[in-house]
Design an enzyme around this catalytic site. Sequence first.
Site, mmCIF file in Angstrom:
data_model
loop_
_atom_site.group_PDB
_atom_site.id
_atom_site.type_symbol
_atom_site.label_atom_id
_atom_site.label_comp_id
_atom_site.label_asym_id
_atom_site.label_seq_id
_atom_site.Cartn_x
_atom_site.Cartn_y
_atom_site.Cartn_z
ATOM 1 N N GLU A 69 3.048 -2.782 -15.719
ATOM 2 C CA GLU A 69 3.621 -3.807 -14.849
ATOM 3 C C GLU A 69 3.427 -3.375 -13.409
ATOM 4 O OE1 GLU A 69 5.811 -3.381 -17.595
ATOM 5 O OE2 GLU A 69 5.338 -5.373 -18.384
ATOM 6 N N TYR A 87 -6.295 -1.277 -10.742
ATOM 7 C CA TYR A 87 -6.230 -1.544 -12.182
ATOM 8 C C TYR A 87 -7.361 -2.482 -12.625
ATOM 9 C CZ TYR A 87 -1.576 0.449 -11.475
ATOM 10 O OH TYR A 87 -0.533 1.270 -11.129
HETATM 11 C C1 COA Z 1 -2.279 2.335 -6.048
HETATM 12 C C2 COA Z 1 -2.656 3.763 -5.656
HETATM 13 C C3 COA Z 1 -2.145 4.722 -6.736
HETATM 14 C C4 COA Z 1 -4.193 3.856 -5.575
HETATM 15 O O1 COA Z 1 -4.544 5.234 -5.408
HETATM 16 P P1 COA Z 1 -5.895 5.661 -4.647
HETATM 17 O O2 COA Z 1 -6.110 7.098 -4.900
HETATM 18 O O3 COA Z 1 -5.824 5.212 -3.231
HETATM 19 O O4 COA Z 1 -6.970 4.782 -5.419
HETATM 20 P P2 COA Z 1 -8.554 5.022 -5.419
HETATM 21 O O5 COA Z 1 -8.997 5.691 -4.179
HETATM 22 O O6 COA Z 1 -8.915 5.659 -6.709
HETATM 23 O O7 COA Z 1 -9.065 3.508 -5.380
HETATM 24 C C5 COA Z 1 -9.913 2.986 -6.377
HETATM 25 C C6 COA Z 1 -10.151 1.526 -6.114
HETATM 26 O O8 COA Z 1 -8.907 0.797 -6.142
HETATM 27 C C7 COA Z 1 -8.945 -0.249 -5.157
HETATM 28 N N1 COA Z 1 -7.999 0.045 -4.073
HETATM 29 C C8 COA Z 1 -7.262 1.157 -3.908
HETATM 30 N N2 COA Z 1 -6.490 1.048 -2.801
HETATM 31 C C9 COA Z 1 -6.750 -0.155 -2.263
HETATM 32 C C10 COA Z 1 -6.278 -0.849 -1.120
HETATM 33 N N3 COA Z 1 -5.360 -0.313 -0.298
HETATM 34 N N4 COA Z 1 -6.740 -2.095 -0.877
HETATM 35 C C11 COA Z 1 -7.660 -2.655 -1.686
HETATM 36 N N5 COA Z 1 -8.173 -2.039 -2.790
HETATM 37 C C12 COA Z 1 -7.721 -0.809 -3.075
HETATM 38 C C13 COA Z 1 -10.383 -0.238 -4.614
HETATM 39 O O9 COA Z 1 -11.175 -1.036 -5.469
HETATM 40 C C14 COA Z 1 -10.728 1.228 -4.746
HETATM 41 O O10 COA Z 1 -12.111 1.475 -4.754
HETATM 42 P P3 COA Z 1 -12.898 1.619 -3.346
HETATM 43 O O11 COA Z 1 -12.117 2.587 -2.493
HETATM 44 O O12 COA Z 1 -14.242 2.146 -3.764
HETATM 45 O O13 COA Z 1 -12.942 0.247 -2.738
HETATM 46 C C15 COA Z 1 -2.092 4.133 -4.254
HETATM 47 O O14 COA Z 1 -2.414 3.095 -3.340
HETATM 48 C C16 COA Z 1 -0.593 4.352 -4.241
HETATM 49 O O15 COA Z 1 -0.109 5.449 -4.512
HETATM 50 N N6 COA Z 1 0.175 3.304 -3.920
HETATM 51 C C17 COA Z 1 1.633 3.460 -3.812
HETATM 52 C C18 COA Z 1 2.290 3.625 -5.186
HETATM 53 C C19 COA Z 1 1.975 2.468 -6.122
HETATM 54 O O16 COA Z 1 1.885 1.319 -5.702
HETATM 55 N N7 COA Z 1 1.825 2.796 -7.410
HETATM 56 C C20 COA Z 1 1.527 1.818 -8.426
HETATM 57 C C21 COA Z 1 2.804 1.285 -8.993
HETATM 58 S S1 COA Z 1 2.439 0.069 -10.292
#
Ligand code: COA
Length: 197
Positions: free
Chosen positions: A149, A161
């Site tokens: 979720e 995701y």
């Molecule tokens: C969601 C989260 C875990 C992603 O972690 P991350 O290490 O930045 O993700 P990645 O670098 O592996 O990103 C992989 C892909 O996801 C997508 N993505 C990640 N962050 C993004 C952003 N801010 N905006 C748009 N796309 C995004 C992109 O497709 C990205 O690939 P790209 O960089 O080549 O375009 C991070 O933003 C986070 O910790 N957010 C706060 C906590 C949270 O929301 N957790 C999920 C609860 S359900």
Amino acid sequence: MTPKQVPATAQGVVVRRAEMKEAEAVLKSVLNLARASATAAHWSRAAFHPYLSTDEAGGALQAKAMFLACTDPAKCATEAGGSHTPIATVDGIVGFAAFSTIMTVGVGESTLENMAVAIPWQRQGIGCRLLKAGLHWCRAHAAGTVFLEVRASNRAAVALYERAGFSAVGNRPGYYRDPAEDGLQMQKSLGRAARAG
Ligand SMILES: CC(C)(COP(=O)(O)OP(=O)(O)OC[C@H]1O[C@@H](n2cnc3c(N)ncnc32)[C@H](O)[C@@H]1OP(=O)(O)O)[C@@H](O)C(=O)NCCC(=O)NCCS
């Protein structure tokens, strides 16, 4: 650019399973990481603790696991899926992902329960690597489907995701509080059919 603005580099970051023997250091870090994030689930220490389990007994009906992204390879074991080196302390945990699996009618169902990457380390593939390690564990636990979720407004997480092969399958009105928001339910099939019997 001031030192604070210099982006952290994910080069050398290791992704591996969290273990019970490092509970103190890991729980402190993941609690801080989750609290610093507006969109990660703000679990208590007690809620995180079961994800530090040691290897499950064969045939367990339920299992939990947490994967860590660590900046200090000298204190970290090898990439998830490789062999584990025993360690007592952990420095530099910059991300985590917590998964659970339950076995029903011969096939497992997994859930991605919580996940966060520290802001300076985001957008460098660490989230993807944590997901990959977790999905590998789900498959190893006979999961046919992985659910999660996410806040409907959490574009970063939804994009991550979707990129990992999850698709939206439903909406849960009012699922989240502080602030109130609908939950988007997503799922990914791992392509495993239920075993007969
Ligand atoms: C969601 C989260 C875990 C992603 O972690 P991350 O290490 O930045 O993700 P990645 O670098 O592996 O990103 C992989 C892909 O996801 C997508 N993505 C990640 N962050 C993004 C952003 N801010 N905006 C748009 N796309 C995004 C992109 O497709 C990205 O690939 P790209 O960089 O080549 O375009 C991070 O933003 C986070 O910790 N957010 C706060 C906590 C949270 O929301 N957790 C999920 C609860 S359900």
